[in-house]
Design an enzyme around this catalytic site. Structure first.
Site, PDB file in Angstrom:
ATOM      1  N   SER A  36      69.250  -7.066 139.154  1.00 64.13           N
ATOM      2  CA  SER A  36      69.307  -7.388 137.728  1.00 64.13           C
ATOM      3  C   SER A  36      69.801  -6.194 136.924  1.00 64.13           C
ATOM      4  CB  SER A  36      67.926  -7.823 137.224  1.00 64.13           C
ATOM      5  OG  SER A  36      67.082  -6.689 137.054  1.00 64.13           O
ATOM      6  N   SER A  38      68.096  -4.763 134.436  1.00 69.29           N
ATOM      7  CA  SER A  38      66.963  -4.197 133.694  1.00 69.29           C
ATOM      8  C   SER A  38      66.922  -2.679 133.704  1.00 69.29           C
ATOM      9  CB  SER A  38      65.645  -4.748 134.252  1.00 69.29           C
ATOM     10  OG  SER A  38      65.368  -4.222 135.538  1.00 69.29           O
ATOM     11  N   LYS A  99      61.106   0.032 137.937  1.00 64.71           N
ATOM     12  CA  LYS A  99      61.008   0.411 136.525  1.00 64.71           C
ATOM     13  C   LYS A  99      60.763   1.916 136.438  1.00 64.71           C
ATOM     14  CE  LYS A  99      61.019  -3.980 135.262  1.00 64.71           C
ATOM     15  NZ  LYS A  99      62.242  -4.594 134.710  1.00 64.71           N
ATOM     16  N   SER A 216      64.724  -6.250 129.948  1.00 67.99           N
ATOM     17  CA  SER A 216      63.699  -5.913 130.935  1.00 67.99           C
ATOM     18  C   SER A 216      62.369  -6.564 130.579  1.00 67.99           C
ATOM     19  CB  SER A 216      63.518  -4.390 131.019  1.00 67.99           C
ATOM     20  OG  SER A 216      62.466  -4.054 131.895  1.00 67.99           O
TER      21      SER A 216
END
Length: 273
Positions: A36, A38, A99, A216
């Site tokens: 992704s 994010s 993250k 995100s």
């Protein structure tokens, strides 16, 4: 040597190889791919990286299929703010997410007009040169899957150049109190997570955010399947991002071997964290 002996030796070799791979992936390092947007700008869809398993200790989530052989967390060590971590995402711990660590236990975190507040102080955020990247095949595929009108998230970020269709994003540099700096994207000045009330990170948990702040689902949102992740237990940590080992723009075709090479983004290989 008899065929029986050869078969036995081959099976013993396979058994040893399997044990080696399990130990390697469980306790030393494992691969991870980026599905992704994010973590743009640092990570793009199609990046592949190695994740170091030892920095934060080990739990059941260090093992293949999260086999519950390790009680709690052993050899535990706390991450530092700014670390990029891979973890099992709450609430169901079914998928690996990646993250950046923003808040540690005891920290007070809020978001005010897109600025992250850490213990009452704004994390410095300075605008830098725009991020300009090709609208790659895997970005197009992701936009179709998510129902976005553009591979650049919004048509306003698209531009045509002599090199083709590009995405141009406003980019900012954040610097944490420990001196660690990284770039973030802020695509929507009035995004749904640009204002969040103050919360305290409880013991044994982390506040994690994606660098692409408007793309995100992270600790700014409650933990729910397919949504946010809430405050993440440190027991869920899988490891720390270490180095990029490969990257592809998604244009390769299995039946056209030369595209395996033209699709590679060679300049992204070897980037460290």
């Amino acid at each position: 040597m008899s065929s029986t002996s050869e078969t036995r030796d081959f099976l013993w070799f396979l058994a040893r190889l399997t044990i080696f791979v399990i130990v390697l992936r469980s306790f030393i390092m494992s691969p991870f791919n980026i599905p992704s947007e994010s973590m743009q700008p640092r990570l793009l869809i199609g990046d592949y990286l190695l994740v170091a398993k030892w920095p934060y200790g080990y739990s059941r989530y260090s093992l293949p299929f999260s086999v519950p052989l390790i009680p709690g967390r052993i050899f535990a060590s706390q991450p530092q703010r700014g670390d990029v971590v891979v973890f099992k995402a709450p609430p169901d711990q079914a998928n690996d997410y990646i993250k950046r660590v923003i808040g540690l236990p005891g920290d007070l975190i809020s978001v005010q007009r897109g600025t992250v507040m850490l213990n009452g102080q704004a994390i410095p955020k300075k605008q830098v040169a725009d991020l300009v990247i090709p609208a790659s095949a895997n970005m197009v595929a992701a936009s179709l899957k998510d129902g976005n009108p553009s591979p650049c998230y919004r048509v306003q970020f698209e531009e045509m150049t002599k090199n083709g269709r590009m995405c141009r994003y406003p980019q900012y540099r954040e610097t944490l109190p420990n001196g660690k700096s990284y770039n973030v994207l802020d695509l929507d000045p009035d995004g749904p997570a640009d204002d969040r009330e103050t919360i305290m990170v409880p013991e044994g948990h982390l506040f994690l955010m994606g660098d692409n702040r408007d793309r995100s689902a992270d600790s700014r949102f409650p933990a729910e399947v397919g949504g946010g992740i809430g405050l993440v237990p440190q027991q869920n940590l899988v490891g720390r991002a270490m180095i990029s080992v490969f990257s592809t723009d998604g244009s390769a075709q299995w039946l056209l071997p030369w595209t395996w090479f033209t699709a590679a983004r060679w300049d992204r290989i070897g980037e460290r964290f």
